[in-house]
Design a protein around this motif. Structure first.
Motif, PDB file in Angstrom:
ATOM      1  N   LYS A   1      24.251  26.870 -33.678  1.00 60.19           N
ATOM      2  CA  LYS A   1      23.032  25.962 -33.861  1.00 60.19           C
ATOM      3  C   LYS A   1      23.937  24.794 -33.779  1.00 60.19           C
ATOM      4  CE  LYS A   1      18.753  28.399 -34.917  1.00 60.19           C
ATOM      5  NZ  LYS A   1      17.859  28.290 -35.624  1.00 60.19           N
ATOM      6  N   THR A   2      25.598  24.747 -34.688  1.00 63.40           N
ATOM      7  CA  THR A   2      26.205  23.486 -34.623  1.00 63.40           C
ATOM      8  C   THR A   2      27.007  22.878 -33.944  1.00 63.40           C
ATOM      9  OG1 THR A   2      26.236  24.246 -37.055  1.00 63.40           O
ATOM     10  CG2 THR A   2      28.428  23.021 -36.758  1.00 63.40           C
ATOM     11  N   VAL A   3      27.744  24.749 -33.152  1.00 64.85           N
ATOM     12  CA  VAL A   3      27.832  23.900 -31.490  1.00 64.85           C
ATOM     13  C   VAL A   3      27.138  22.861 -30.121  1.00 64.85           C
ATOM     14  CG1 VAL A   3      29.004  25.440 -29.446  1.00 64.85           C
ATOM     15  CG2 VAL A   3      29.456  26.418 -31.901  1.00 64.85           C
ATOM     16  N   VAL A   4      26.011  23.661 -30.183  1.00 68.61           N
ATOM     17  CA  VAL A   4      25.413  23.274 -29.570  1.00 68.61           C
ATOM     18  C   VAL A   4      24.480  21.633 -29.979  1.00 68.61           C
ATOM     19  CG1 VAL A   4      24.595  24.995 -28.442  1.00 68.61           C
ATOM     20  CG2 VAL A   4      23.465  24.370 -30.315  1.00 68.61           C
ATOM     21  N   THR A   5      24.759  21.439 -31.521  1.00 62.40           N
ATOM     22  CA  THR A   5      24.767  20.034 -31.702  1.00 62.40           C
ATOM     23  C   THR A   5      25.500  19.121 -32.002  1.00 62.40           C
ATOM     24  OG1 THR A   5      22.475  21.042 -33.693  1.00 62.40           O
ATOM     25  CG2 THR A   5      23.672  18.667 -33.506  1.00 62.40           C
ATOM     26  N   GLU A   6      26.915  19.403 -31.837  1.00 62.31           N
ATOM     27  CA  GLU A   6      27.692  18.712 -31.476  1.00 62.31           C
ATOM     28  C   GLU A   6      27.783  18.331 -30.401  1.00 62.31           C
ATOM     29  OE1 GLU A   6      29.237  17.220 -33.955  1.00 62.31           O
ATOM     30  OE2 GLU A   6      29.013  18.867 -35.456  1.00 62.31           O
ATOM     31  N   ARG A   7      29.000  17.178 -29.318  1.00 62.81           N
ATOM     32  CA  ARG A   7      28.726  16.816 -27.874  1.00 62.81           C
ATOM     33  C   ARG A   7      30.154  16.910 -27.538  1.00 62.81           C
ATOM     34  NH1 ARG A   7      26.709  12.211 -25.476  1.00 62.81           N
ATOM     35  NH2 ARG A   7      28.247  11.348 -24.280  1.00 62.81           N
ATOM     36  N   TRP A   8      29.977  17.657 -26.537  1.00 59.78           N
ATOM     37  CA  TRP A   8      31.153  18.474 -25.769  1.00 59.78           C
ATOM     38  C   TRP A   8      31.326  17.944 -24.438  1.00 59.78           C
ATOM     39  CZ3 TRP A   8      33.978  22.296 -28.567  1.00 59.78           C
ATOM     40  CH2 TRP A   8      33.386  22.725 -29.330  1.00 59.78           C
ATOM     41  N   SER A   9      32.747  17.514 -24.347  1.00 59.31           N
ATOM     42  CA  SER A   9      32.982  16.454 -23.168  1.00 59.31           C
ATOM     43  C   SER A   9      32.370  17.526 -21.401  1.00 59.31           C
ATOM     44  CB  SER A   9      34.571  17.488 -22.819  1.00 59.31           C
ATOM     45  OG  SER A   9      35.239  15.897 -24.274  1.00 59.31           O
ATOM     46  N   ASN A  10      32.592  18.818 -20.838  1.00 55.99           N
ATOM     47  CA  ASN A  10      31.550  19.479 -20.280  1.00 55.99           C
ATOM     48  C   ASN A  10      31.510  20.671 -20.616  1.00 55.99           C
ATOM     49  OD1 ASN A  10      34.520  21.247 -19.852  1.00 55.99           O
ATOM     50  ND2 ASN A  10      34.837  19.057 -19.045  1.00 55.99           N
ATOM     51  N   ALA A  11      30.209  21.827 -19.971  1.00 52.42           N
ATOM     52  CA  ALA A  11      30.292  22.783 -20.175  1.00 52.42           C
ATOM     53  C   ALA A  11      30.874  23.828 -20.853  1.00 52.42           C
ATOM     54  CB  ALA A  11      29.012  23.486 -19.497  1.00 52.42           C
ATOM     55  N   ASP A  12      32.508  23.984 -19.881  1.00 57.04           N
ATOM     56  CA  ASP A  12      33.224  24.126 -20.048  1.00 57.04           C
ATOM     57  C   ASP A  12      34.049  24.844 -21.037  1.00 57.04           C
ATOM     58  OD1 ASP A  12      33.032  25.748 -17.481  1.00 57.04           O
ATOM     59  OD2 ASP A  12      34.570  24.217 -16.762  1.00 57.04           O
ATOM     60  N   GLU A  13      34.032  23.774 -22.009  1.00 62.43           N
ATOM     61  CA  GLU A  13      34.863  23.033 -22.872  1.00 62.43           C
ATOM     62  C   GLU A  13      33.993  23.577 -24.021  1.00 62.43           C
ATOM     63  OE1 GLU A  13      36.229  19.341 -23.186  1.00 62.43           O
ATOM     64  OE2 GLU A  13      37.870  19.559 -21.691  1.00 62.43           O
ATOM     65  N   LEU A  14      33.065  23.548 -23.731  1.00 62.41           N
ATOM     66  CA  LEU A  14      31.625  24.286 -25.158  1.00 62.41           C
ATOM     67  C   LEU A  14      32.058  26.047 -24.966  1.00 62.41           C
ATOM     68  CD1 LEU A  14      28.029  23.586 -25.700  1.00 62.41           C
ATOM     69  CD2 LEU A  14      29.166  25.904 -25.024  1.00 62.41           C
ATOM     70  N   ILE A  15      31.966  26.300 -23.915  1.00 61.80           N
ATOM     71  CA  ILE A  15      32.209  27.764 -23.847  1.00 61.80           C
ATOM     72  C   ILE A  15      33.517  28.321 -24.522  1.00 61.80           C
ATOM     73  CG2 ILE A  15      32.219  30.092 -22.183  1.00 61.80           C
ATOM     74  CD1 ILE A  15      30.957  28.629 -20.544  1.00 61.80           C
ATOM     75  N   ASP A  16      34.570  27.705 -24.146  1.00 60.78           N
ATOM     76  CA  ASP A  16      35.859  27.258 -24.664  1.00 60.78           C
ATOM     77  C   ASP A  16      35.494  27.488 -26.049  1.00 60.78           C
ATOM     78  OD1 ASP A  16      37.512  28.468 -22.180  1.00 60.78           O
ATOM     79  OD2 ASP A  16      38.627  26.129 -22.480  1.00 60.78           O
ATOM     80  N   GLY A  17      35.411  26.513 -26.728  1.00 61.88           N
ATOM     81  CA  GLY A  17      34.854  26.387 -27.725  1.00 61.88           C
ATOM     82  C   GLY A  17      34.273  27.752 -28.677  1.00 61.88           C
ATOM     83  N   ILE A  18      33.451  28.202 -28.449  1.00 62.46           N
ATOM     84  CA  ILE A  18      32.238  29.365 -28.820  1.00 62.46           C
ATOM     85  C   ILE A  18      33.642  30.690 -28.733  1.00 62.46           C
ATOM     86  CG2 ILE A  18      30.755  31.112 -28.379  1.00 62.46           C
ATOM     87  CD1 ILE A  18      29.043  28.663 -27.059  1.00 62.46           C
ATOM     88  N   ASP A  19      34.516  30.969 -28.332  1.00 64.25           N
ATOM     89  CA  ASP A  19      34.979  31.703 -27.359  1.00 64.25           C
ATOM     90  C   ASP A  19      36.414  31.287 -28.620  1.00 64.25           C
ATOM     91  OD1 ASP A  19      35.447  33.848 -25.990  1.00 64.25           O
ATOM     92  OD2 ASP A  19      36.164  32.739 -24.733  1.00 64.25           O
ATOM     93  N   GLU A  20      36.904  30.256 -28.595  1.00 67.25           N
ATOM     94  CA  GLU A  20      37.778  29.723 -30.180  1.00 67.25           C
ATOM     95  C   GLU A  20      37.216  30.896 -31.374  1.00 67.25           C
ATOM     96  OE1 GLU A  20      40.810  26.447 -32.208  1.00 67.25           O
ATOM     97  OE2 GLU A  20      40.200  26.372 -30.166  1.00 67.25           O
TER      98      GLU A  20
END
Length: 262
Positions: free
Chosen positions: A77-96
């Motif tokens: 929920k914190t992840v999706v509340t933040e503003r990511w540059s694009n969807a791929d970087e959001l997924i990379d972020g969750i992976d990290e």
């Protein structure tokens, strides 16, 4: 990585660090969430859409990932509340975050060393690298191959990281994935990784002296990854990020030849 992603990732890492009871299951669930989001353009688009209200994105997490633990849902929920540059970087972020959670789950495991060791195995075995990187093999078959290779020789966090990465490489080679994972693990543990090239193995005393010297120079705890390289001849070549300290005999001979030729 865009500036928006940098800020979003930092906030997400803080949330993970503040979570209580982070376990290997937390890491496993975050890897699964990253895979699910990566496989659905509709879901990834909805979660990465900056125009959608943050509450709406959090509601999507609650609905889609209701079977996950509270810890994992809080992080997502914190992840999706933040503003990511694009969807791929959001997924990379969750992976990290998944890699970091696996690191938190077992502070005693030598995850960096195990990932490095496996990367050397892959580097020396082109057939294995091809099998793990080929688009022809199914991801479950690749994960099963990893399980067989690492069974009984690798900690549970390292095995989970490698298995999860081969399931969802997202157009990256296995050695690239392993290098990224090692950097993340080292950052989570606030360590600096030094890759040391030597003609022969270093004993414990030599490793301790080298780590101490590098620690004083770089101002942090040092994790040593030693590569046996006969071309070094003698001495050591050390690489830390983009810095190279070349005290090898091979380097001295090359320098001497250059001076004689000039």
């Amino acid at each position: 990585m865009g500036s928006a992603t940098t800020q979003a990732l930092a906030a997400s890492i803080q949330t993970l660090a503040a979570a209580n009871g982070v376990t290997l299951e937390t890491a496993r669930e975050l890897f699964a969430a990253a895979q699910a989001i990566g496989e659905s353009s509709q879901l990834s688009g909805a979660l990465a859409d900056p125009a959608a209200p943050a509450a709406a994105r959090q509601n999507v997490v609650s609905a889609v990932f209701s079977g996950l633990s509270e810890n994992t849902r809080t992080v997502l929920k914190t992840v999706v509340t933040e503003r990511w540059s694009n969807a791929d970087e959001l997924i990379d972020g969750i992976d990290e975050l998944a890699i970091r959670a696996a690191t938190i789950a077992d502070s005693s495991a030598d995850i960096e060393g195990e990932l490095f060791g496996f990367s050397r195995v892959v580097a020396s075995n082109p057939e294995l690298e091809l099998a793990l990187g080929s688009r022809l093999g199914g991801r479950d078959a690749k994960a099963a191959l990893i399980d067989r290779l690492l069974a009984g020789t690798t900690s549970a966090p390292a095995a989970l990281i490698v298995s999860s990465m081969v399931r969802q490489p997202r157009e990256r080679r296995i050695r690239q994935l392993l290098s990224r994972a090692m950097r993340i693990v080292s950052d989570q543990r606030d360590r600096v990784v030094a890759t040391v090239y030597s003609a022969s193995a270093l004993n414990d005393a030599q490793r301790a002296r080298l780590a101490d010297a590098l620690s004083r120079r770089y101002g942090g705890e040092i994790a040593l990854n030693v590569v046996i390289d006969p071309t070094v001849l003698g001495g050591l070549r050390v690489q830390i990020a983009d810095d190279v300290i070349d005290g090898s005999i091979a380097a001295r001979l090359a320098d001497l030849r250059q001076k004689l030729a000039g």
